[in-house]
Design a protein around this motif. Structure first.
Motif, PDB file in Angstrom:
ATOM      1  N   CYS A   1      -1.737  14.691  -6.495  1.00 58.19           N
ATOM      2  CA  CYS A   1      -2.519  14.953  -5.286  1.00 58.19           C
ATOM      3  C   CYS A   1      -2.216  16.376  -4.843  1.00 58.19           C
ATOM      4  O   CYS A   1      -1.120  16.642  -4.337  1.00 58.19           O
TER       5      CYS A   1
ATOM      6  N   PHE B   1      -6.956   2.283   1.905  1.00 55.78           N
ATOM      7  CA  PHE B   1      -6.894   3.604   2.526  1.00 55.78           C
ATOM      8  C   PHE B   1      -8.024   3.822   3.541  1.00 55.78           C
ATOM      9  O   PHE B   1      -8.262   4.942   3.978  1.00 55.78           O
TER      10      PHE B   1
ATOM     11  N   MET C   1      -9.637  12.175   5.659  1.00 52.85           N
ATOM     12  CA  MET C   1     -10.283  11.318   4.662  1.00 52.85           C
ATOM     13  C   MET C   1     -10.137  11.915   3.266  1.00 52.85           C
ATOM     14  O   MET C   1      -9.892  11.193   2.291  1.00 52.85           O
TER      15      MET C   1
ATOM     16  N   ARG D   1      -7.701  13.811   2.254  1.00 53.80           N
ATOM     17  CA  ARG D   1      -6.304  13.608   1.857  1.00 53.80           C
ATOM     18  C   ARG D   1      -6.096  12.195   1.328  1.00 53.80           C
ATOM     19  O   ARG D   1      -5.436  11.982   0.310  1.00 53.80           O
ATOM     20  N   ARG D   2      -6.659  11.225   2.018  1.00 54.14           N
ATOM     21  CA  ARG D   2      -6.496   9.832   1.598  1.00 54.14           C
ATOM     22  C   ARG D   2      -7.134   9.593   0.228  1.00 54.14           C
ATOM     23  O   ARG D   2      -6.559   8.917  -0.620  1.00 54.14           O
TER      24      ARG D   2
ATOM     25  N   VAL E   1      -3.467  13.227   8.433  1.00 53.64           N
ATOM     26  CA  VAL E   1      -3.822  11.839   8.132  1.00 53.64           C
ATOM     27  C   VAL E   1      -3.470  10.939   9.319  1.00 53.64           C
ATOM     28  O   VAL E   1      -2.409  11.083   9.925  1.00 53.64           O
TER      29      VAL E   1
ATOM     30  N   GLY F   1      -3.783   5.860   7.328  1.00 55.21           N
ATOM     31  CA  GLY F   1      -3.599   6.572   6.069  1.00 55.21           C
ATOM     32  C   GLY F   1      -2.135   6.800   5.747  1.00 55.21           C
ATOM     33  O   GLY F   1      -1.731   6.736   4.580  1.00 55.21           O
TER      34      GLY F   1
ATOM     35  N   ALA G   1      -0.789   3.489   4.457  1.00 59.07           N
ATOM     36  CA  ALA G   1      -1.284   3.232   3.103  1.00 59.07           C
ATOM     37  C   ALA G   1      -0.563   4.108   2.081  1.00 59.07           C
ATOM     38  O   ALA G   1      -0.242   3.654   0.972  1.00 59.07           O
ATOM     39  N   THR G   2      -0.297   5.355   2.449  1.00 57.57           N
ATOM     40  CA  THR G   2       0.408   6.259   1.538  1.00 57.57           C
ATOM     41  C   THR G   2       1.845   5.805   1.327  1.00 57.57           C
ATOM     42  O   THR G   2       2.357   5.817   0.198  1.00 57.57           O
TER      43      THR G   2
END
Length: 237
Positions: free
Chosen positions: A85, A124, A141, A143-144, A167, A171, A174-175
């Motif tokens: 990423c 996400f 968004m 980034r996610r 985020v 998010g 979720a990360t």
């Protein structure tokens, strides 16, 4: 005792762009199932180090191996073994989120990935936006989605460069779950961030960078609380 070689090993890494030395001597060893944070202010050398480990930027001096592959001699093999990423960019503005997943799956020759892709988008908070072009996405968004793309193929080494930047809490959660999932299946995870609290929540070890140089390698426990905050400020002064 673990006799396995490190999944990521960096020795005396230097990266120079013209007269600018972006990375000036970084050493790191991270194993399977381990999460390590690269922590520091903007310009500390975090993103450049991550680009080297992703096989995008060659080192000027020193060495780096990822999943047993030398980043200078075997960058394609490094890219196959990693999920990356990037800190900025990486998305095609006129393509939808689902089309990004389709392209990633095609490039990596994944089979039967669709259910996992849908699940990741839902986790996400991108399920309802899966058929929207990413040019209309907010920064958060984007980034996610970048984290989703990095984790889709369950890589051996997961490289997340500033995944928490801009985020929202959904998010972030979720990360953090994606990092925990990757560690649980034995992946090595590296996360770059300037946010100390999230670095110690996501990772067990923290490499502190300042001005391109490594200034400390600490455990998350050593970086926690007010005492950890004071120690971190002292390292950056």
């Amino acid at each position: 005792m673990n006799d396995q070689p490190p999944a990521v090993e960096v020795r005396s890494l230097h990266v120079r762009f013209g007269d600018v030395e972006a990375v000036a001597g970084v050493d790191l060893a991270a194993g399977a199932g381990q999460a390590t944070a690269l922590l520091g202010r903007n310009g500390a050398g975090k993103s450049t180090t991550m680009r080297v480990l992703a096989g995008v930027v060659p080192p000027t001096a020193g060495s780096a191996t990822v999943a047993g592959f030398d980043v200078r001699r075997e960058p394609v093999a490094v890219k196959r073994a990693t999920g990356y990423c990037p800190d900025v960019g990486g998305l095609v503005p006129r393509a939808t989120a689902w089309e990004h997943l389709q392209l990633a799956a095609r490039l990596r020759r994944l089979v039967g990935w669709e259910d996992r892709g849908r699940d990741l988008l839902e986790r996400f908070g991108l399920g309802d936006a899966s058929h929207r072009v990413t040019g209309g996405f907010s920064h958060g968004m984007g980034r996610r989605l970048s984290v989703v793309l990095a984790t889709l193929h369950e890589p051996e080494v997961l490289l997340l460069d500033e995944p928490f930047d801009g985020v929202d809490p959904l998010g972030v959660e979720a990360t953090l779950e994606a990092i925990a999932d990757a560690r649980a299946r034995g992946a090595c995870v590296l996360v770059s961030t300037h946010l100390r609290e999230l670095a110690i929540e996501a990772c067990g070890d923290v490499l502190v960078l300042r001005g391109g140089s490594q200034v400390a390698m600490l455990t998350a426990d050593e970086m926690a609380g007010e005492e950890g905050a004071r120690a971190y400020r002292a390292l950056l002064d």
